[in-house]
Motif scaffolding. Structure first.
Motif, PDB file in Angstrom:
ATOM      1  N   UNK A 107      -7.494  -7.537  -0.116  1.00 29.32           N
ATOM      2  CA  UNK A 107      -6.963  -6.647   0.921  1.00 29.32           C
ATOM      3  C   UNK A 107      -6.772  -5.221   0.398  1.00 29.32           C
ATOM      4  N   UNK A 108      -6.139  -5.015  -0.764  1.00 32.00           N
ATOM      5  CA  UNK A 108      -6.049  -3.636  -1.285  1.00 32.00           C
ATOM      6  C   UNK A 108      -7.416  -2.999  -1.542  1.00 32.00           C
ATOM      7  N   UNK A 109      -8.378  -3.782  -2.031  1.00 31.58           N
ATOM      8  CA  UNK A 109      -9.706  -3.233  -2.263  1.00 31.58           C
ATOM      9  C   UNK A 109     -10.329  -2.717  -0.968  1.00 31.58           C
ATOM     10  N   UNK A 110     -10.183  -3.498   0.098  1.00 34.25           N
ATOM     11  CA  UNK A 110     -10.741  -3.061   1.386  1.00 34.25           C
ATOM     12  C   UNK A 110     -10.111  -1.763   1.860  1.00 34.25           C
ATOM     13  N   UNK A 149       0.533 -10.232   7.060  1.00 35.20           N
ATOM     14  CA  UNK A 149      -0.761 -10.876   7.343  1.00 35.20           C
ATOM     15  C   UNK A 149      -1.705  -9.961   8.113  1.00 35.20           C
ATOM     16  N   UNK A 150      -2.996 -10.219   7.935  1.00 32.60           N
ATOM     17  CA  UNK A 150      -4.011  -9.491   8.681  1.00 32.60           C
ATOM     18  C   UNK A 150      -4.095 -10.077  10.085  1.00 32.60           C
ATOM     19  N   UNK A 151      -3.747  -9.278  11.058  1.00 35.12           N
ATOM     20  CA  UNK A 151      -3.714  -9.774  12.437  1.00 35.12           C
ATOM     21  C   UNK A 151      -4.922  -9.326  13.240  1.00 35.12           C
ATOM     22  N   UNK A 173      -9.552   0.267   8.225  1.00 30.78           N
ATOM     23  CA  UNK A 173      -8.725  -0.818   7.697  1.00 30.78           C
ATOM     24  C   UNK A 173      -7.473  -0.270   7.021  1.00 30.78           C
ATOM     25  N   UNK A 174      -6.338  -0.939   7.303  1.00 32.69           N
ATOM     26  CA  UNK A 174      -5.059  -0.623   6.670  1.00 32.69           C
ATOM     27  C   UNK A 174      -4.587  -1.870   5.929  1.00 32.69           C
ATOM     28  N   UNK A 175      -4.253  -1.716   4.649  1.00 32.31           N
ATOM     29  CA  UNK A 175      -3.823  -2.857   3.837  1.00 32.31           C
ATOM     30  C   UNK A 175      -2.463  -3.352   4.315  1.00 32.31           C
ATOM     31  N   UNK A 226     -15.202   4.048  -1.731  1.00 38.12           N
ATOM     32  CA  UNK A 226     -16.489   3.898  -1.068  1.00 38.12           C
ATOM     33  C   UNK A 226     -16.573   2.583  -0.311  1.00 38.12           C
ATOM     34  N   UNK A 227     -16.034   1.507  -0.923  1.00 35.55           N
ATOM     35  CA  UNK A 227     -15.991   0.218  -0.233  1.00 35.55           C
ATOM     36  C   UNK A 227     -15.219   0.337   1.067  1.00 35.55           C
ATOM     37  N   UNK A 228     -14.101   1.040   1.016  1.00 34.18           N
ATOM     38  CA  UNK A 228     -13.276   1.210   2.210  1.00 34.18           C
ATOM     39  C   UNK A 228     -14.016   2.001   3.290  1.00 34.18           C
TER      40      UNK A 228
END
Length: 291
Positions: free
Chosen positions: A114-117, A139-141, A134-136, A125-127
């Motif tokens: 999640x932090x990497x994204x 839970x990912x909702x 995307x926000x770290x 660059x990945x982000x």
């Protein structure tokens, strides 16, 4: 159990291979059931899963029957008893490693992926390429495809289930003490209470799943959060089911007058397993529901 001067070697048994077949069917059927649910199609996964569960139930019934007959006929001795203790200890250790792998996947998703994204650790660059909005958070909702869900809170059914399992661990221990003191009435009372608490946990977990699917939109299609939630809680529910079946078998044996304060390893092993299941749930409650 009577003591023998010689080491008893059990006869060849068909139950291990039948158990392997049943587990294979369960794994294959469960995987295809998940695919069927994900694709919203009527496949054969659920039928294979059901067949695997039935094979495992037959295996457990037959294997327990053979073990009980061997025990009551006086074929066991101290050396074999030590072998059983070592076997049960290694079995529980393997279960610890089993859940450690799934907890590890949860921690990796939360603390690394999640932090990497979100661009952490020089992954800007990945982000920007994979998911710029995307926000770290956990839970990912929301999934990349736009599927949204609500997080399952720790209050309500999860909190009640935690209380039920903690109480069941106490009643199981009290039943063990009653057996060691040869107090059969208290033994039946506390063991029966443990079974009822275990059954209550499974009922409420089923209600929780219905609530998750119908009201929260929390399903297996809800991204990594939904996957890890159902993976961890679902496998734990399977272990609670197995533990409850073991407790029921112990209760039936006690009703038939089996076990003595000096010889009751089957009950002791079941008690070990039940306490292990309770500890795993406490970890689940903290890391899946609360944090």
């Amino acid at each position: 159990m009577a003591e023998n001067s010689k080491y008893y070697v059990p006869a060849s048994s068909p139950w291990p291979i039948m158990g392997a077949i049943g587990l294979g069917l369960i794994a294959f059927g469960a995987g295809h059931t998940v695919l069927d649910v994900t694709k919203n199609t009527d496949g054969y996964g659920s039928n294979i899963l059901t067949a695997g569960i039935l094979v495992i139930l037959v295996m457990l019934f037959g294997w327990f029957r053979d073990q009980i007959n061997e025990s009551m006929s006086g074929k066991f001795n101290q050396q074999l008893g030590r072998s059983y203790r070592q076997g049960m200890s290694w079995f529980i250790f393997s279960e610890v490693m089993f859940f450690a792998a799934f907890f590890g996947a949860l921690f990796y998703a939360r603390n690394v992926a999640v932090p990497w994204l979100a661009g952490a650790s020089n992954n800007a660059m990945t982000h920007s390429v994979l998911w710029p909005e995307f926000v770290a958070q956990w839970p990912l909702v929301e999934t990349p495809g736009g599927t949204t869900t609500e997080a399952m809170g720790w209050y309500g059914l999860p909190a009640i289930n935690t209380v039920l399992l903690l109480l069941s661990s106490v009643t199981c221990h009290m039943a063990h003490i009653a057996l060691e003191n040869n107090r059969r009435g208290r033994l039946k009372l506390f063991l029966g209470a443990t079974i009822l608490l275990g059954g209550g946990f499974l009922f409420l977990q089923g209600s929780e799943y219905i609530h998750a699917y119908q009201e929260l939109g929390l399903t297996l299609q809800s991204g990594v959060y939904g996957n890890t939630f159902f993976l961890l809680t679902g496998f734990h529910g399977m272990h609670v089911t197995l533990g409850t079946l073991m407790l029921i078998i112990m209760f039936l044996r006690i009703m038939k007058g089996h076990f003595t304060p000096q010889s009751h390893f089957a009950f002791q092993a079941t008690s070990w397993y039940w306490h292990f299941v309770d500890v795993v749930w406490v970890c689940l409650f903290v890391f899946v529901y609360v944090l």
